[in-house]
Scaffold this motif. Structure first.
Motif, mmCIF file in Angstrom:
data_model
loop_
_atom_site.group_PDB
_atom_site.id
_atom_site.type_symbol
_atom_site.label_atom_id
_atom_site.label_comp_id
_atom_site.label_asym_id
_atom_site.label_seq_id
_atom_site.Cartn_x
_atom_site.Cartn_y
_atom_site.Cartn_z
ATOM 1 N N GLY A 373 36.353 29.233 33.788
ATOM 2 C CA GLY A 373 36.242 30.669 34.035
ATOM 3 C C GLY A 373 37.178 31.042 35.182
ATOM 4 O O GLY A 373 37.613 30.177 35.935
ATOM 5 N N ARG A 374 37.463 32.334 35.284
ATOM 6 C CA ARG A 374 38.373 32.774 36.344
ATOM 7 C C ARG A 374 37.893 32.406 37.731
ATOM 8 O O ARG A 374 38.661 32.025 38.595
ATOM 9 C CB ARG A 374 38.468 34.288 36.299
ATOM 10 N N GLY A 375 36.581 32.555 37.940
ATOM 11 C CA GLY A 375 36.009 32.266 39.245
ATOM 12 C C GLY A 375 36.107 30.780 39.563
ATOM 13 O O GLY A 375 36.479 30.383 40.659
ATOM 14 N N GLU A 376 35.790 29.955 38.567
ATOM 15 C CA GLU A 376 35.870 28.502 38.761
ATOM 16 C C GLU A 376 37.296 28.091 39.090
ATOM 17 O O GLU A 376 37.540 27.272 39.961
ATOM 18 C CB GLU A 376 35.431 27.780 37.485
ATOM 19 N N ARG A 377 38.217 28.709 38.375
ATOM 20 C CA ARG A 377 39.621 28.376 38.559
ATOM 21 C C ARG A 377 40.079 28.740 39.964
ATOM 22 O O ARG A 377 40.755 27.969 40.635
ATOM 23 C CB ARG A 377 40.426 29.159 37.528
ATOM 24 N N ARG A 378 39.678 29.901 40.404
ATOM 25 C CA ARG A 378 40.040 30.343 41.746
ATOM 26 C C ARG A 378 39.466 29.378 42.783
ATOM 27 O O ARG A 378 40.115 29.001 43.748
ATOM 28 C CB ARG A 378 39.524 31.765 41.969
ATOM 29 N N ASP A 379 38.225 28.967 42.585
ATOM 30 C CA ASP A 379 37.589 28.091 43.562
ATOM 31 C C ASP A 379 38.240 26.706 43.595
ATOM 32 O O ASP A 379 38.444 26.139 44.664
ATOM 33 C CB ASP A 379 36.094 27.948 43.270
ATOM 34 N N GLU A 380 38.572 26.180 42.429
ATOM 35 C CA GLU A 380 39.233 24.880 42.397
ATOM 36 C C GLU A 380 40.579 24.977 43.111
ATOM 37 O O GLU A 380 40.982 24.102 43.861
ATOM 38 C CB GLU A 380 39.443 24.400 40.951
#
Ligand code: ADP
Ligand code: ZN
Length: 829
Positions: A373-380
């Motif tokens: 997801g976009r949020g997961e990607r940003r956090d990684e």
């Protein structure tokens, strides 16, 4: 769980003594970069990578600072404008990162702004949005009751809002002509359009965290049982309030009470979203390396210790244990205090590698791929940027990961075509990885059982150092490959007698089989037996594929689906018959032959749901599937020891593909899929059905002979003047009207001839092929024409293409025809 303030060190370079100018890259489609003046109150804040708001024509746009300068450029044409604002936040990228972006921009002939957009995770930049609001004149008009009912409707809508985009207005007033109505109102000054700054769509997730400020014992008797319980739970470290809710009754109440006494503290902190996929394997501890693996690891480690750029091509047969080499090299990299980037062609297809890296390096691994997801990607991404995850495993776009101390770049299955991006910035992640390593002074390790011909060529030229793993682990033999000549087969056209027998033997031995059929759907196409008509997609020049599931005809280019006609659309005879076949038909046929067997299918149609691919693979691994039918997906990277039979239902599907790399792709696919067999104690068998048994791709695949294949194929490529002996740049024109598209292509070709006429020697060594319609002339409703430039001089070639793009940008302004460029195209279709 670390505060945003503890950010990336070393991202901000020293600013020139007294910067007065900044160079800004703007988002696409704005080409190039632009200079702006830096107002004196913003000078201390300006830094490379910072986002800024700038005026652009009559618009306001956000961009990123790519350079600071003390002097204006000499060739200044118009007076410079001031930047409006430096947007609060951390820089989007570092200087090191920017150097890589600049190379991509120059090499792939794409504006820097587009490179930046491609490189950064979606939704993490600020943007401006064009919003309309009612002016004073508009309000007066409303009060005086002027205007048509439609106009009044728009004005009334906007009066109640701080600003609406055109799409939002359309959403509220869904009738025709809203766009032109708004344009009219704005011309009359009743509404205005303004660009408003909007922060990133995705940002840190903040949750309430509770931490104890005292030991429970230190408080003594004064605690209620619930309070003591709560403090006890916090003794091991801070907890999310959310998690405590499941464990302690009325937790908010008790937390508040304890907080009031100064015993706990509640704060809002950034908490990373969890990006971990389902575990599909349990790999156990690291095995002892074999002598061959040892040799490869030694060579790579020496280069890592020495420091500086080095490149290796690890050619290791299927099942030779390349993954262990990557893992060992990564461990050395971390010991040296540097970071590792591990690229895999498609993360879903290589979930195994992700799992292995996680198992070996735990939370030091971040994953970056498109199914997050976009949020997961940003956090990684943030974990990587903050230096918390020194190992990144990811697909193509992970080549942009913000690693500042890069020591090693691994490119697994480096021959795989999914490394090539086919839209926008058409980069090849393997080639980009080599350059990234070069810029970072890092080691790049590319691995494959079937190296790309171009990589092998580079190795022979001494650009990459070759490493070999010639044996399978435990000296297991490579599978025996047998060719079934379909010309002499009677009976089944899908499953020949020998393949049928082999399947029966495998089932009887309680082993598993893979069947490769590189086309999804049921039949290849429908053909009218009376008039010869073949139903085609009306958006694309491609015949439609018959899918039994849902009884539809589908276009594999644009996904159009239509019901299967019972009569021929041309002659109206009830004579439409299926020709050719796909995975659905193979599955059905196999199930018919072996009603007892558990047959499953793996192709794009059965793996759309999240994790469905991993689930199929897990079923295969635990023996819940006897026969797995699939497209090239089944050929990639898995390691299931109980597979003893691989059948290639039709080797001709990819061989007949009208593209210059068809032989190479076929050889690689056959060798890779064969490599799935016999990875356990039992030897494997491979049966290849074909109507072209004497084709060299098939002959060399039978012998697992890469070097032989390369020798034969390079002879052809050299004679034909194809890559890697000469470079290609493909210029493609696409438009809604065929005539205009063709005309634009011939003007482009004309311009090329002019350029060549005027220029030096090196330009004359560039050939042009075309203009010609693309082999797939129509895709998604667009007509496509192309011009192919070719030369052995890479620099001159790209310079020519660059000039043609500049010309095209001006000449095609306002026309509906678009010009795109593909440097080093993998396909000319
Ligand atoms: P490749 O990627 O080269 O096809 P893999 O990396 O998948 O090969 O390895 C094949 C199998 O061999 C895997 O099951 C792996 O766990 C096992 N393996 C790898 N190295 C060793 C080793 N040194 N000793 C024992 N088993 C190994
Ligand atoms: Zn189509």
């Amino acid at each position: 769980m670390r505060a945003f303030a503890l950010m990336v060190k070393g991202l901000v370079r020293q600013v020139p003594m007294n910067p007065v100018l900044v160079e800004v890259a703007l988002p696409p489609p704005v080409p190039g970069t632009f200079h702006y003046r830096l107002p004196s109150d913003l000078r201390h804040e300006a830094a490379v990578g910072r986002e800024v708001l700038v005026p652009f024509g009559r618009r306001r746009l956000t961009g990123a600072i790519v350079a600071l300068a003390a002097d204006p450029p000499a060739d200044l044409e118009t007076p410079l404008r001031d930047i409006l604002q430096i947007i609060p936040g951390d820089p989007l990228f570092s200087e090191t990162h920017l150097a890589f972006f600049r190379w991509l921009s120059t090499y792939y002939l794409v504006p820097l702004g587009e490179v930046i957009r491609t490189a950064l995770p979606q939704g993490t930049r600020s943007l401006t949005r064009r919003l309309a609001r009612v002016t004073e004149a508009g309000r007066q008009a409303l009060e005086q009751g002027k205007g048509s009912p439609e106009e009044v409707e728009v004005l009334l809508l906007l009066r109640g809002e701080p600003g609406l985009s055109l799409d939002q207005i359309r959403g509220h007033l869904p009738h025709e002509g809203v766009g032109s109505l708004c344009a009219k109102l704005s011309r009359r000054g009743l509404i205005v359009w303004e660009d408003q700054l909007r922060g990133p769509r995705v940002s840190a997730r903040r949750l309430k965290v509770v931490r104890a400020l005292v030991e429970p014992a230190a408080v003594g008797e004064t605690l209620k049982p619930s309070e003591r319980d709560l403090l006890g739970r916090l003794a091991g470290g801070p907890c999310l309030l959310r998690d405590l809710e499941d464990q302690v009754k009325n937790v908010s109440y008790w937390v508040q009470k304890l907080a009031a006494r100064g015993l706990v503290q509640v704060s809002l902190e950034e908490v990373y979203r969890d990006a971990i996929g389902p575990a599909i394997i349990d790999a156990g501890p690291a095995p002892r390396l074999t002598a061959e693996q040892e040799g490869a690891v030694r060579a790579v480690s020496e280069a890592l210790r020495r420091g500086g750029f080095a490149s290796f091509l690890l050619h290791g047969v299927t099942g030779s244990g390349k993954t262990e080499v990557y893992l060992a090299a990564t461990a050395v990299t971390l010991e040296l205090g540097r970071q590792a980037l591990v690229l895999v062609p498609e993360i879903a297809l290589t979930a195994r590698l992700e799992a292995l890296f996680r198992q070996r390096f735990q939370s030091r691994v971040a994953v970056l791929h498109s199914s997050l997801g976009r949020g997961e990607r940003r956090d990684e991404w943030m974990r990587v940027r903050r230096g918390e995850a020194p190992v990144v495993v990811g697909a193509r776009s992970a080549v942009f990961a913000p690693l500042e101390r890069l020591g090693l770049v691994v490119v697994d299955e480096e021959h795989d075509a999914s490394y090539k991006e086919e839209r926008g910035l058409r980069y090849h992640a393997r080639d980009a990885a080599v350059m990234r390593a070069k810029l970072a002074g890092a080691v790049v390790l590319m691995g494959s059982a079937t190296p790309a011909l171009s990589s092998y060529h580079n190795a022979l030229q001494g650009k990459f150092r070759l490493l070999h793993l010639q044996h399978r682990i435990d000296r297991r033999p490579l599978p025996r490959v047998m060719i079934v000549d379909m010309r002499s087969q009677r009976g089944g056209t899908v499953i020949s007698l020998p393949l049928r027998q082999a399947l029966a033997d495998t089932l009887a031995a309680r082993r598993q089989a893979l069947l490769l059929m590189n086309r999804r759907g049921y039949a290849g196409f429908l053909l009218c037996r009376r008039c010869g008509h073949v139903p085609h997609c009306h958006n694309c020049s491609l015949s439609l594929t018959w899918h039994r599931a849902g009884e539809s005809l589908r276009c594999h280019l644009c996904n159009l689906a239509t019901p299967v006609p019972s009569l021929c659309p041309r002659c109206e005879a009830p004579m439409l018959r299926p020709f050719g076949f796909g995975t659905q038909r193979v599955q059905r046929e196999v199930q018919r032959l072996f009603p007892e067997a558990r047959v499953s299918r793996m192709d794009r149609d059965t793996t759309t749901a999240k994790h469905s691919y991993a689930r199929l693979l897990a079923d295969l691994g635990r023996g819940a599937i006897d026969i797995l039918v699939g497209t090239q997906m089944i050929a990639k990277g898995h390691d299931v020891p109980t597979i003893t039979l691989v059948g290639v239902v039709s080797a001709d599907t990819s061989l007949q593909w009208p593209d210059f790399r068809a032989s190479e792709v076929t050889f690689q696919l056959l060798t890779q899929v064969a490599g799935r067999a016999g990875r356990g104690d039992e030897p494997g068998t491979v049966l290849v059905q074909t109507y072209n048994p004497e084709h060299y791709s098939i002959r060399f695949a039978r012998e697992h002979d890469c070097v032989g294949f390369f020798a034969e194929e390079t002879t052809f490529l050299r004679e034909l003047g194809y890559p890697p002996f000469r470079r290609f740049v493909l210029l493609q024109l696409a438009g809604n009207v065929e005539e205009r598209t063709r005309e634009a292509a011939s003007r482009l070709a004309e311009r090329f001839r002019e350029l060549r006429g005027h220029h030096s020697e090196s330009f004359r060594e560039i050939d042009m092929l075309g203009p010609a319609p693309a082999p797939l002339t129509r895709v998604k409703g667009k007509y496509r024409w192309q011009v192919l430039l070719r030369s052995s001089r890479s620099l001159a070639l790209r310079e020519t293409a660059r000039q043609l793009l500049v010309w095209g940008h001006n000449a095609l302004k306002g026309s509906s025809v678009t010009l795109t460029v593909d440097v080093d195209p993998l396909s000319l279709i």
